[in-house]
Write an enzyme that holds these catalytic residues in place. Structure first.
Site, PDB file in Angstrom:
ATOM      1  CG  ASN A 141      -1.977   1.443   1.810  1.00  0.00           C
ATOM      2  OD1 ASN A 141      -2.429   1.420   1.058  1.00  0.00           O
ATOM      3  ND2 ASN A 141      -0.698   2.282   2.072  1.00  0.00           N
ATOM      4  CG  HIS A 142       5.029   1.299   0.434  1.00  0.00           C
ATOM      5  ND1 HIS A 142       5.218   0.076   0.562  1.00  0.00           N
ATOM      6  CD2 HIS A 142       6.092   1.345  -0.410  1.00  0.00           C
ATOM      7  CE1 HIS A 142       6.081  -0.990  -0.455  1.00  0.00           C
ATOM      8  NE2 HIS A 142       5.987   0.205  -0.435  1.00  0.00           N
ATOM      9  CB  SER A 192      -4.803   5.161  -8.321  1.00  0.00           C
ATOM     10  OG  SER A 192      -4.996   6.055  -8.673  1.00  0.00           O
ATOM     11  CE1 TYR A 205       0.090   7.430  -6.593  1.00  0.00           C
ATOM     12  CE2 TYR A 205      -0.929   8.336  -8.218  1.00  0.00           C
ATOM     13  CZ  TYR A 205      -0.919   6.946  -7.041  1.00  0.00           C
ATOM     14  OH  TYR A 205      -2.137   6.921  -6.275  1.00  0.00           O
ATOM     15  CB  SER A 206       0.311   8.376 -14.005  1.00  0.00           C
ATOM     16  OG  SER A 206      -0.204   8.800 -13.156  1.00  0.00           O
ATOM     17  CB  ALA A 207       5.215   6.025 -14.810  1.00  0.00           C
ATOM     18  CB  ILE A 240      -9.142   7.681  -0.919  1.00  0.00           C
ATOM     19  CG1 ILE A 240      -9.247   7.241  -2.010  1.00  0.00           C
ATOM     20  CG2 ILE A 240      -9.595   7.278   0.454  1.00  0.00           C
ATOM     21  CD1 ILE A 240     -10.396   6.426  -1.960  1.00  0.00           C
TER      22      ILE A 240
HETATM   23  N1  LIG Z   1      -5.776   8.849  -1.154  1.00  0.00           N
HETATM   24  C1  LIG Z   1      -6.243   8.592  -2.297  1.00  0.00           C
HETATM   25  O1  LIG Z   1      -6.395   9.962  -3.091  1.00  0.00           O
HETATM   26  C2  LIG Z   1      -5.427   7.484  -3.253  1.00  0.00           C
HETATM   27  C3  LIG Z   1      -6.742   7.292  -4.450  1.00  0.00           C
HETATM   28  C4  LIG Z   1      -5.708   5.990  -5.396  1.00  0.00           C
HETATM   29  C5  LIG Z   1      -4.693   5.292  -4.834  1.00  0.00           C
HETATM   30  N2  LIG Z   1      -4.052   5.961  -3.548  1.00  0.00           N
HETATM   31  C6  LIG Z   1      -3.397   4.722  -2.778  1.00  0.00           C
HETATM   32  O2  LIG Z   1      -3.869   3.919  -1.577  1.00  0.00           O
HETATM   33  C7  LIG Z   1      -2.561   3.876  -1.235  1.00  0.00           C
HETATM   34  C8  LIG Z   1      -2.314   4.736   0.878  1.00  0.00           C
HETATM   35  O3  LIG Z   1      -3.103   6.004  -0.247  1.00  0.00           O
HETATM   36  P1  LIG Z   1      -2.485   7.477   0.961  1.00  0.00           P
HETATM   37  O4  LIG Z   1      -3.301   8.076   0.582  1.00  0.00           O
HETATM   38  O5  LIG Z   1      -3.215   6.872   2.457  1.00  0.00           O
HETATM   39  O6  LIG Z   1      -1.027   7.674   0.909  1.00  0.00           O
HETATM   40  P2  LIG Z   1      -0.484   8.399   2.593  1.00  0.00           P
HETATM   41  O7  LIG Z   1      -1.515   8.607   3.696  1.00  0.00           O
HETATM   42  O8  LIG Z   1       0.469   9.109   1.941  1.00  0.00           O
HETATM   43  O9  LIG Z   1       0.769   6.763   3.116  1.00  0.00           O
HETATM   44  C9  LIG Z   1       1.404   6.836   2.739  1.00  0.00           C
HETATM   45  C10 LIG Z   1       2.473   5.932   3.022  1.00  0.00           C
HETATM   46  O10 LIG Z   1       3.686   5.295   2.987  1.00  0.00           O
HETATM   47  C11 LIG Z   1       4.799   5.467   3.734  1.00  0.00           C
HETATM   48  N3  LIG Z   1       5.974   5.218   2.649  1.00  0.00           N
HETATM   49  C12 LIG Z   1       6.122   6.981   2.377  1.00  0.00           C
HETATM   50  N4  LIG Z   1       7.756   6.698   1.799  1.00  0.00           N
HETATM   51  C13 LIG Z   1       7.833   5.436   2.147  1.00  0.00           C
HETATM   52  C14 LIG Z   1       9.082   4.389   1.944  1.00  0.00           C
HETATM   53  N5  LIG Z   1       9.905   5.533   1.234  1.00  0.00           N
HETATM   54  N6  LIG Z   1       9.702   3.602   2.593  1.00  0.00           N
HETATM   55  C15 LIG Z   1       8.309   3.105   3.086  1.00  0.00           C
HETATM   56  N7  LIG Z   1       7.104   3.496   3.078  1.00  0.00           N
HETATM   57  C16 LIG Z   1       7.052   5.275   2.993  1.00  0.00           C
HETATM   58  C17 LIG Z   1       3.937   6.264   4.420  1.00  0.00           C
HETATM   59  O11 LIG Z   1       4.620   6.006   5.765  1.00  0.00           O
HETATM   60  P3  LIG Z   1       5.921   7.786   6.328  1.00  0.00           P
HETATM   61  O12 LIG Z   1       6.142   8.409   5.332  1.00  0.00           O
HETATM   62  O13 LIG Z   1       5.918   7.150   7.687  1.00  0.00           O
HETATM   63  O14 LIG Z   1       7.378   5.732   6.040  1.00  0.00           O
HETATM   64  C18 LIG Z   1       2.837   6.354   5.415  1.00  0.00           C
HETATM   65  O15 LIG Z   1       2.287   5.040   5.876  1.00  0.00           O
HETATM   66  C19 LIG Z   1      -1.450   4.032  -2.443  1.00  0.00           C
HETATM   67  O16 LIG Z   1      -0.760   3.042  -3.124  1.00  0.00           O
HETATM   68  C20 LIG Z   1      -1.692   5.469  -3.437  1.00  0.00           C
HETATM   69  O17 LIG Z   1      -1.536   5.176  -4.396  1.00  0.00           O
HETATM   70  C21 LIG Z   1      -4.178   6.600  -2.693  1.00  0.00           C
END
Ligand SMILES: NC(=O)c1ccc[n+]([C@@H]2O[C@H](COP(=O)([O-])OP(=O)(O)OC[C@H]3O[C@@H](n4cnc5c(N)ncnc54)[C@H](OP(=O)(O)O)[C@@H]3O)[C@@H](O)[C@H]2O)c1
Ligand SMILES: *[C@@H]1O[C@H](CO)[C@@H](O)[C@H](O)[C@H]1NC(C)=O
Length: 315
Positions: A141-142, A192, A205-207, A240
């Protein structure tokens, strides 16, 4: 009549198959009781919410984020002025673990490390094996931080993001596969709409998200041919309401975001039922995608109409 039969019968068959397929099993929270689950990127956002759902369902939860790695870095090399800030971040993730315990998780743990480094991914899986004795579900998920703006030409950033958002998913999968084969487990890949259609302002990101589709959809085919009993669920999410996504895109996107709690639950349901793909929300993801192969330019136009480029922050 001949033509009618040729068309009608396959269509009818497809409809029946779909009805059968979509109603074959219902989700029950008990299905997760005692299951050993890794959730990556669970310090915030959707990952954090998934950890809480899994905890309520009585799973063994192992969450990951960078936090403690950052902390170690601070202690080892960097100046002390950032120390209190880093400590606060680490504490936030520990709070996630504490809350998981309070919600009823069979166990809850944090393993930290940056997913930019492939050695870390291997270590994470080794910890899971040592501490949990196996794995039933790997939820990838990260995502690394990127910018929300026109592509700036920075190739190094694309490479870094590919490491974090794509290659680490591959490496985690490779490391965890022996355990998942033993348990007949599941891999859940959070992607996504931006990994299915071209969206502006998130080019790197898209890539990375398109790459996930290619890798995991191909791998699923091979598992099927080789009768490997490990399911792969690709999750196609719309907008989201997580803090980071809202901060980046809420001004520019003409769309109301969906709630992260419900989103997290739908991902867990889909993974548990071993579905091929999860669409959330369905109406704003699956339905537009029906246009993709037949009216791509129309879909492109509809996508562009959802953006207010004049509201982009100056880079
Ligand atoms: N929110 C949306 O609108 C949306 C839409 C489509 C898809 N998604 C997908 O849903 C998933 C979660 O999204 P979200 O919005 O919940 O993201 P988020 O709140 O930004 O959380 C990202 C997580 O990844 C961790 N992370 C960041 N860089 C990292 C690294 N280098 N190594 C290890 N961990 C790392 C962060 O923790 P730390 O910074 O503590 O490492 C955090 O726990 C993602 O795959 C995203 O692409 C989200
Ligand atoms: C595959 O694994 C699932 C879940 O662990 C199990 O329910 C199913 O019976 C397994 N199928 C085969 C063919 O072993």
């Amino acid at each position: 009549m001949g033509l009618l039969q040729k068309i009608l019968i396959p269509v009818l068959g497809l409809v029946l198959a779909f009805c059968f397929y979509s109603s074959r099993e219902n989700f029950k929270p008990e299905m997760l009781k005692g299951k050993r689950v890794i959730v990556t990127g669970a310090s915030t956002g959707i990952g954090e919410q998934m950890a809480y759902h899994l905890a309520r369902m009585g799973a063994h939860v192992l969450v990951t984020a960078r936090t403690e790695a950052k902390l170690q870095q601070v202690n080892g090399k960097l100046g002390t002025h950032t120390c209190t800030h880093r400590h606060r971040e680490a504490n936030l993730t520990l709070q996630v673990v504490e809350r998981c315990r309070a919600l009823g998780a069979s166990s809850a743990r944090l393993v930290s490390g940056s997913m930019e480094d492939m050695a870390t991914t291997r270590q994470l899986v080794e910890v899971a094996e040592a501490e949990l004795g196996g794995l039933d579900m790997l939820i990838l998920n990260h995502v690394g931080k990127s910018y929300f703006n026109y592509f700036d030409g920075d190739v190094g950033h694309v490479q870094k993001l590919l490491n974090i958002n794509f290659l680490s998913y591959v490496a985690m999968t490779v490391s965890a596969l022996p355990m998942l084969k033993r348990s007949g487990g599941s891999i859940v890949v959070v992607s996504s709409m931006a990994g299915k259609v071209g969206f502006p302002f998130t080019v790197p990101y898209s890539a990375t998200k398109f790459a996930l589709d290619g890798f995991f959809s191909s791998l699923r085919q091979e598992f099927s041919i080789q009768s490997v009993n490990v399911s792969i669920t690709l999750c196609i999410l719309g907008f989201i309401d997580t803090e980071n996504a809202m901060r980046a895109a809420a001004d520019v996107l003409l769309m109301s975001p969906a709630p992260k709690e419900e989103c997290a639950l739908e991902i867990i349901k889909g993974g548990t039922l071993r579905q091929r793909e999860v669409y959330y929300r369905y109406a704003s993801t699956k339905l537009p995608l029906l246009l993709r192969d037949w009216a791509a330019e129309l879909l492109d136009l509809l996508v562009r109409q959802r953006y207010r480029p004049e509201r982009l922050r100056a880079a």
